[in-house]
Design a protein around this motif. Structure first.
Motif, PDB file in Angstrom:
ATOM      1  N   THR A   1      43.401  82.187  34.205  1.00  0.00           N
ATOM      2  CA  THR A   1      43.936  80.882  33.935  1.00  0.00           C
ATOM      3  C   THR A   1      44.714  80.460  35.537  1.00  0.00           C
ATOM      4  OG1 THR A   1      44.369  81.172  31.951  1.00  0.00           O
ATOM      5  CG2 THR A   1      45.211  79.297  32.667  1.00  0.00           C
TER       6      THR A   1
ATOM      7  N   ARG B   1      47.410  79.879  37.978  1.00  0.00           N
ATOM      8  CA  ARG B   1      48.839  79.724  37.537  1.00  0.00           C
ATOM      9  C   ARG B   1      49.241  78.412  38.425  1.00  0.00           C
ATOM     10  NH1 ARG B   1      52.365  84.451  36.547  1.00  0.00           N
ATOM     11  NH2 ARG B   1      51.088  85.656  35.652  1.00  0.00           N
TER      12      ARG B   1
ATOM     13  N   PHE C   1      48.736  84.939  27.370  1.00  0.00           N
ATOM     14  CA  PHE C   1      47.850  85.280  28.657  1.00  0.00           C
ATOM     15  C   PHE C   1      47.378  86.845  28.491  1.00  0.00           C
ATOM     16  CE2 PHE C   1      50.619  81.899  30.342  1.00  0.00           C
ATOM     17  CZ  PHE C   1      49.677  80.990  30.551  1.00  0.00           C
TER      18      PHE C   1
ATOM     19  N   VAL D   1      50.042  88.990  27.277  1.00  0.00           N
ATOM     20  CA  VAL D   1      51.393  88.429  27.432  1.00  0.00           C
ATOM     21  C   VAL D   1      51.549  87.114  26.546  1.00  0.00           C
ATOM     22  CG1 VAL D   1      53.030  87.468  29.101  1.00  0.00           C
ATOM     23  CG2 VAL D   1      51.479  89.390  29.931  1.00  0.00           C
TER      24      VAL D   1
ATOM     25  N   ALA E   1      53.496  84.563  26.430  1.00  0.00           N
ATOM     26  CA  ALA E   1      54.348  83.736  27.316  1.00  0.00           C
ATOM     27  C   ALA E   1      55.168  82.635  26.615  1.00  0.00           C
ATOM     28  CB  ALA E   1      53.466  82.989  28.162  1.00  0.00           C
TER      29      ALA E   1
ATOM     30  N   PRO F   1      66.159  82.845  30.885  1.00  0.00           N
ATOM     31  CA  PRO F   1      65.865  83.349  32.070  1.00  0.00           C
ATOM     32  C   PRO F   1      64.399  83.197  32.732  1.00  0.00           C
ATOM     33  CG  PRO F   1      66.525  84.727  30.198  1.00  0.00           C
ATOM     34  CD  PRO F   1      66.282  83.445  29.723  1.00  0.00           C
ATOM     35  N   ASN F   2      64.255  83.828  33.674  1.00  0.00           N
ATOM     36  CA  ASN F   2      62.989  83.742  34.358  1.00  0.00           C
ATOM     37  C   ASN F   2      62.275  84.539  33.761  1.00  0.00           C
ATOM     38  OD1 ASN F   2      63.183  82.552  36.834  1.00  0.00           O
ATOM     39  ND2 ASN F   2      64.395  84.013  38.092  1.00  0.00           N
ATOM     40  N   GLY F   3      60.799  83.862  33.561  1.00  0.00           N
ATOM     41  CA  GLY F   3      59.685  84.484  32.696  1.00  0.00           C
ATOM     42  C   GLY F   3      59.976  84.424  31.513  1.00  0.00           C
ATOM     43  N   ALA F   4      61.014  83.330  30.920  1.00  0.00           N
ATOM     44  CA  ALA F   4      61.238  83.048  29.621  1.00  0.00           C
ATOM     45  C   ALA F   4      59.833  82.233  28.952  1.00  0.00           C
ATOM     46  CB  ALA F   4      62.412  82.178  29.263  1.00  0.00           C
ATOM     47  N   GLY F   5      59.258  81.570  29.775  1.00  0.00           N
ATOM     48  CA  GLY F   5      58.064  80.735  29.242  1.00  0.00           C
ATOM     49  C   GLY F   5      58.405  79.316  29.426  1.00  0.00           C
ATOM     50  N   LYS F   6      59.434  78.910  30.161  1.00  0.00           N
ATOM     51  CA  LYS F   6      59.876  77.282  30.436  1.00  0.00           C
ATOM     52  C   LYS F   6      58.565  76.474  30.838  1.00  0.00           C
ATOM     53  CE  LYS F   6      63.397  78.680  32.975  1.00  0.00           C
ATOM     54  NZ  LYS F   6      63.246  80.102  32.870  1.00  0.00           N
ATOM     55  N   THR F   7      58.238  77.140  32.146  1.00  0.00           N
ATOM     56  CA  THR F   7      57.096  76.403  32.959  1.00  0.00           C
ATOM     57  C   THR F   7      55.775  76.515  31.991  1.00  0.00           C
ATOM     58  OG1 THR F   7      57.968  77.289  34.923  1.00  0.00           O
ATOM     59  CG2 THR F   7      55.808  76.520  34.913  1.00  0.00           C
ATOM     60  N   THR F   8      55.523  77.459  31.264  1.00  0.00           N
ATOM     61  CA  THR F   8      54.228  77.527  30.505  1.00  0.00           C
ATOM     62  C   THR F   8      54.278  76.522  29.538  1.00  0.00           C
ATOM     63  OG1 THR F   8      54.101  80.056  30.935  1.00  0.00           O
ATOM     64  CG2 THR F   8      52.977  79.032  29.078  1.00  0.00           C
TER      65      THR F   8
ATOM     66  N   TYR G   1      47.597  73.637  30.510  1.00  0.00           N
ATOM     67  CA  TYR G   1      46.912  74.904  29.683  1.00  0.00           C
ATOM     68  C   TYR G   1      46.746  74.437  28.170  1.00  0.00           C
ATOM     69  CZ  TYR G   1      49.376  78.067  33.188  1.00  0.00           C
ATOM     70  OH  TYR G   1      49.705  78.725  34.388  1.00  0.00           O
TER      71      TYR G   1
HETATM   72  N1  LIG Z   1      48.399  81.379  34.473  1.00  0.00           N
HETATM   73  C1  LIG Z   1      48.814  82.709  33.848  1.00  0.00           C
HETATM   74  N2  LIG Z   1      48.154  83.718  33.625  1.00  0.00           N
HETATM   75  C2  LIG Z   1      48.943  84.883  33.303  1.00  0.00           C
HETATM   76  N3  LIG Z   1      50.138  84.812  32.851  1.00  0.00           N
HETATM   77  C3  LIG Z   1      51.127  83.901  32.973  1.00  0.00           C
HETATM   78  C4  LIG Z   1      50.426  82.523  33.565  1.00  0.00           C
HETATM   79  N4  LIG Z   1      51.616  81.696  33.568  1.00  0.00           N
HETATM   80  C5  LIG Z   1      52.608  82.426  33.174  1.00  0.00           C
HETATM   81  N5  LIG Z   1      52.216  83.620  32.756  1.00  0.00           N
HETATM   82  C6  LIG Z   1      53.160  84.425  32.320  1.00  0.00           C
HETATM   83  O1  LIG Z   1      53.882  84.043  31.185  1.00  0.00           O
HETATM   84  C7  LIG Z   1      55.390  84.399  31.264  1.00  0.00           C
HETATM   85  C8  LIG Z   1      56.321  83.055  31.160  1.00  0.00           C
HETATM   86  O2  LIG Z   1      55.880  82.617  32.571  1.00  0.00           O
HETATM   87  P1  LIG Z   1      56.695  81.271  33.008  1.00  0.00           P
HETATM   88  O3  LIG Z   1      56.431  80.356  31.800  1.00  0.00           O
HETATM   89  O4  LIG Z   1      56.378  80.858  34.192  1.00  0.00           O
HETATM   90  O5  LIG Z   1      58.415  81.570  32.748  1.00  0.00           O
HETATM   91  P2  LIG Z   1      59.539  80.690  33.379  1.00  0.00           P
HETATM   92  O6  LIG Z   1      59.110  79.350  33.837  1.00  0.00           O
HETATM   93  O7  LIG Z   1      60.384  80.244  32.190  1.00  0.00           O
HETATM   94  O8  LIG Z   1      60.328  81.506  34.468  1.00  0.00           O
HETATM   95  C9  LIG Z   1      55.388  85.404  32.498  1.00  0.00           C
HETATM   96  O9  LIG Z   1      55.367  86.731  31.914  1.00  0.00           O
HETATM   97  C10 LIG Z   1      54.510  84.913  33.235  1.00  0.00           C
HETATM   98  O10 LIG Z   1      54.060  86.191  34.250  1.00  0.00           O
END
Ligand SMILES: Nc1ncnc2c1ncn2[C@@H]1O[C@H](COP(=O)(O)OP(=O)(O)O)[C@@H](O)[C@H]1O
Ligand SMILES: [Mg+2]
Lengths: 309, 295, 253
Positions: free
Chosen positions: B292, B294, C13, C16, C18, C37-44, C53
């Motif tokens: 996927t 990013r 993913f 993971v 997310a 925190p960073n990596g919490a899944g906000k952007t996802t 997605y």
């Molecule tokens: N396209 C992707 N493919 C694989 N892993 C992803 C992808 N997008 C996000 N992740 C993983 O999902 C988790 C959440 O990421 P993210 O949503 O960017 O966090 P945040 O925005 O809160 O910092 C992280 O561990 C990141 O590595």
């Protein structure tokens, strides 16, 4: 937006208007005509490659479809040239539309591979169906008669093509600055960003692919009628590469670059005839040299140098 | 059924895996360069041509076979390095399309030089161990085919060893996964480039030398062979070594079957039809991973 | 009925997780923040809601209509707009053109009318230019109205994305870290801008690390941690929540 966008268009119009009176003989007129034909194809291809950011290494296939539609349908089936030309364009458009959805899921080198494959298949068909196409030897094409009027002689062709080129330039300049064109450039700049503002990316890629394929086919028909003969070389991989090279040397995403690229690369083989055997080496070296030192192409590089975009 | 199908099938299969082995070597060449520099080298086919044509030339000038072969592998490797140093390095950050044109320019230069010095004629040289066909289940196999398969298998095995057991091999792999990280842990990525291009040139040349007694050679055979090697590399999924080998064999076999059973006139179209079908259903080839993007 | 309702949303993913089983609702007209925190899944989470997605599990409803898995360009029609944490500006265009692209769905996008420059198109484009320039002034980019996108500094590009999103005249606006990488002065400008946008009736869903800004402007806050919902409530509630305090102090189990 100031009118200055069209300054180049006016300059080209003036050049085209006086050129026939300056050229010493029909040899140069013929060269000018071939430059204009290429410039038109390259304009369409640049919309696809330069503006929309989607590579095609098989575009000569579409040129070939037009050229052979005009040759075969008029010769074997006694169609009128106009009907044959439109049928070719329709065929190219339908083919492009059919393959566009799956092809444009691909990116980068995969897209290059797929378009290359498509072009090669078309060129092999043209070469093999000798009963219709004359095979590797090619076949003659009757003159272009529109209704009761027949275009003949370099002079007439020159004026007709000048008109087509100027119209294409004007339309392209309009297009890239229209909502459609901005969406096209946006999906090149950032596919996700364009999607979230509502651009149906797949639809736009399809539209511009079909558009450039139809245009290539129409110009293929024109070439066939103008030259009066068509060989499988028009549909060749190498011709596809030539077309892409014109786009890149002139400048990706540059309308005027398309014209410059077509002019230079059409003239180059003529200029190289003095190299006796070394033409291919010289041609290859020049391609490499240009691309290494002006990766953005001539017009954008010069424009940046003189502080204009 | 008249029971005649088997010999015929085997015959097509033999000729398929033979050319397929050469495609596999070319595909490996594409893969090496793609992994090292993210470039599709459209001059790959010229290495194949160089291998055959140079061997012909050296044999004609009176050299013994082993010397001719070694030189015909060494020179394309050198040409590979030259392409990297003179054309790819200076254009490092150029767009895909630009890089494609650069490598096409390089292929024209190579083809042009060969045409000037060695002419436009078609050449060959005798097969390595005679041309007495070997009969297998009603089909025949030329000894040269065994050479092609044997050497290709050896090369693949050697590459496998190189990439899994040697430091340099591992460095190349690491660079292909993540160039920046590789640089950070002290891998000399410009050496990696150097070796990848040299190996790629050598691989192509080996394929060209092996094939020449079977298929003849001339200054312009590189285009089609190279494009089919590209097809093979994409079939397997760009960047995958195993994919390249399987892709090469698959393309060779399907081409031979298609030429035999369907139409020999459309032989050259078959690999390209195949790749379109594969890409339509698997946009990253047979072994490409599904990721996927990013955002 | 809430404007946006997310229930049991999950995105995996590979291995993971997310986003895991997250549920929440956003009422129309509020500022709703997502922190963690960073990596919490906000952007996802944003990518799932805006259609980039496809969810592994769960529902997303906009006006009660299930939109999980609907393509982003379709969602734009329903009035969704967003910005990106990692800039997604079209560097091949001018700043103004980037904003104009935001208005895509409100324009006549016909290829042929565009190529022949129909008067209706020319007129609309001229008006749009004014509109886009106005938006650039609104986000504080008056100095860049004639600039090419690739000649602009980072902070300006972040605001350019906001202007582009606003050009779509959205009902819901998703902002992913709009103040990240900005200096304090720029940050307070973005703060004021977000308020202005919210006051104009646009629902704002905000991801932001600047706690001062979040606590000040949010009507409701969702806290994510390791892809899970840790807490939800008003600024005061969230601030008092022991789980949130633990997570932010790093004593999380
Ligand atoms: N396209 C992707 N493919 C694989 N892993 C992803 C992808 N997008 C996000 N992740 C993983 O999902 C988790 C959440 O990421 P993210 O949503 O960017 O966090 P945040 O925005 O809160 O910092 C992280 O561990 C990141 O590595
Ligand atoms: Mg994030």
């Amino acid at each position: 937006m100031p009118r200055s966008r069209f300054t180049g268009l006016i300059v080209i119009a003036v050049v085209l208007a006086v050129l026939p009176f300056l050229l010493p003989n029909n040899f140069y007129l013929d060269l000018a005509i071939r430059m204009m034909i290429n410039a038109c194809i390259v304009l369409g291809l640049n919309l696809l490659i330069g503006f929309a950011g989607q590579i095609s290494l098989g575009h000569a296939g579409f040129v070939g479809i037009g050229a052979y539609a005009s040759a075969v349908l008029t010769t074997h089936y006694s169609w009128s040239p106009l009907a044959a030309m439109l049928a070719g364009a329709l065929g190219a458009g339908v083919l492009a539309a059919l393959v566009a959805r799956p092809i444009f899921k691909l990116k980068g080198h995969y897209l290059a591979m797929a378009t290359l494959g498509l072009g090669i298949i078309i060129s092999i068909i043209v070469r093999n169906e000798a009963a219709l196409t004359g095979g590797p030897d090619g076949m003659p094409v009757p003159a272009l008669a529109l209704f009761s009027f027949e275009i003949s002689g370099e002079k007439q062709w020159y004026w007709v093509l000048s008109g087509i080129l100027l119209l294409s330039l004007w339309a392209s300049l309009n297009l890239i600055n229209s909502p459609f064109g901005r969406a096209l450039r946006a999906l090149h700049g950032s596919e996700v960003a364009s999607q979230v503002v509502g651009v149906d990316v797949a639809k736009y890629k399809l539209a511009i692919f079909v558009f450039s394929a139809v245009f290539a086919s129409l110009m293929g028909s024109v070439t066939a009628h103008y030259v009066g003969f068509v060989t499988p070389n028009v549909a060749d991989f190498f011709h596809s590469i030539e077309l892409v090279t014109m786009v890149v040397i002139g400048g990706m995403a540059s309308i005027y670059g398309s014209v410059i690229g077509a002019v230079l690369l059409t003239a180059l083989p003529q200029a190289l005839t003095g190299f006796e055997g070394w033409e291919t080496v010289a041609f290859g070296s020049i391609l490499m040299f240009c691309m290494i030192f002006m990766p953005k192409g001539l017009v954008p590089t010069l424009a940046a140098k003189f502080g204009r975009r | 059924m008249n029971g005649e199908w088997l010999p015929q099938f085997l015959q097509f299969l033999f000729s398929g895996i033979t050319v397929g082995a050469a495609y596999a070597l070319a595909a490996l060449g594409f893969t090496l360069i793609y992994n090292a520099s993210n470039v599709i080298n459209f001059a790959q086919g010229e290495f194949i041509m160089l291998g055959g044509m140079l061997t012909v030339f050296f044999l004609q000038s009176g050299m013994p076979m082993p010397v001719a072969v070694v030189l015909a592998i060494f020179i394309p490797a050198l040409v590979g390095i030259l392409i990297e140093k003179l054309a790819i390095e200076p254009a490092k950050n150029a767009e895909v399309t630009t890089l494609i044109i650069i490598t096409i320019g390089a292929s024209l230069v190579i083809r042009g030089v060969v045409q000037v010095f060695l002419g436009k004629g078609t050449h060959s040289f005798p097969a390595f161990s005679g041309s007495e066909p070997i009969a297998i289940a009603g089909a025949t196999l030329l000894p040269q085919s065994l050479w092609v398969l044997g050497v290709a298998a050896l090369v693949v095995a050697a590459l496998g060893w190189f990439f899994s057991r040697t430091l340099m091999g591992k460095a190349i792999l690491a660079t292909s996964y993540n160039r920046l990280a590789a640089q950070l842990v002290g891998i000399n990525t410009s050496r990696v480039l150097f070796i990848s291009y040299a190996l790629s040139g050598a691989l192509g040349a080996i394929g060209g030398i092996l094939l020449t007694p079977l298929t003849l050679t001339s200054y312009d055979v590189g285009i089609m062979l190279g494009l089919k090697g590209f097809v093979a590399a994409v079939v397997g999924g760009l960047g995958s070594g195993l994919g390249a080998v399987i892709g090469g064999l698959l393309v060779g076999i399907i081409e031979a079957m298609g030429a035999g059973y369907i139409s020999s006139a459309y032989k050259d179209a078959i690999p390209f039809g195949l790749i379109l079908v594969i890409l339509f259903f698997m946009p990253r080839g047979l072994f490409g991973s599904k990721v996927t993007d990013r955002v | 009925m809430a404007l946006l309702e997310v229930s049991n949303l999950t995105k995996i993913f590979g291995g993971v997780r997310a986003v895991q089983n997250v549920s929440f609702a956003v009422e129309a007209g509020i500022v709703y923040s997502v922190i963690g925190p960073n990596g919490a899944g906000k952007t996802t989470l944003f990518n799932l809601i805006t259609g980039i997605y496809v969810p592994s599990e769960g529902q997303i409803r906009l006006d009660g209509r299930d939109i999980a898995g609907v393509a982003p360009h379709e969602l734009a029609r329903f009035g969704m707009a967003r910005t990106f944490q990692n800039l997604q500006v079209c560097m091949n265009m001018t700043a103004l053109e980037n904003v104009m692209v935001g208005a895509h769905l409100r324009l006549d996008r016909n290829l042929f009318k565009g190529a022949l420059r129909f008067p209706s198109i020319a007129r609309r484009d001229a008006a749009l230019r004014e509109e886009a320039a106005e938006l650039m002034r609104l986000v504080g980019l008056e100095a860049f109205i004639d600039a090419h996108a690739d000649a602009m500094p980072y902070g300006a590009l972040k605001r350019l994305e906001i202007a582009r999103a606003l050009a779509a005249k959205p009902r819901v606006l998703f902002l992913d870290e709009p103040a990240a990488g900005l200096n304090p002065k720029e940050t307070s400008e973005v703060d004021i801008l977000v308020r202005k946008v919210a006051d104009s009736g646009v629902t704002v869903v905000l991801v932001e690390h600047d706690m001062k800004m979040v606590m000040n402007i949010s009507d409701q806050i969702l806290v994510l941690d390791y892809g899970r919902k840790l807490a939800e409530g008003s600024a005061a509630e969230v601030r008092r929540n022991p789980d949130v305090i633990a997570a932010y102090l790093g004593t999380h189990q």
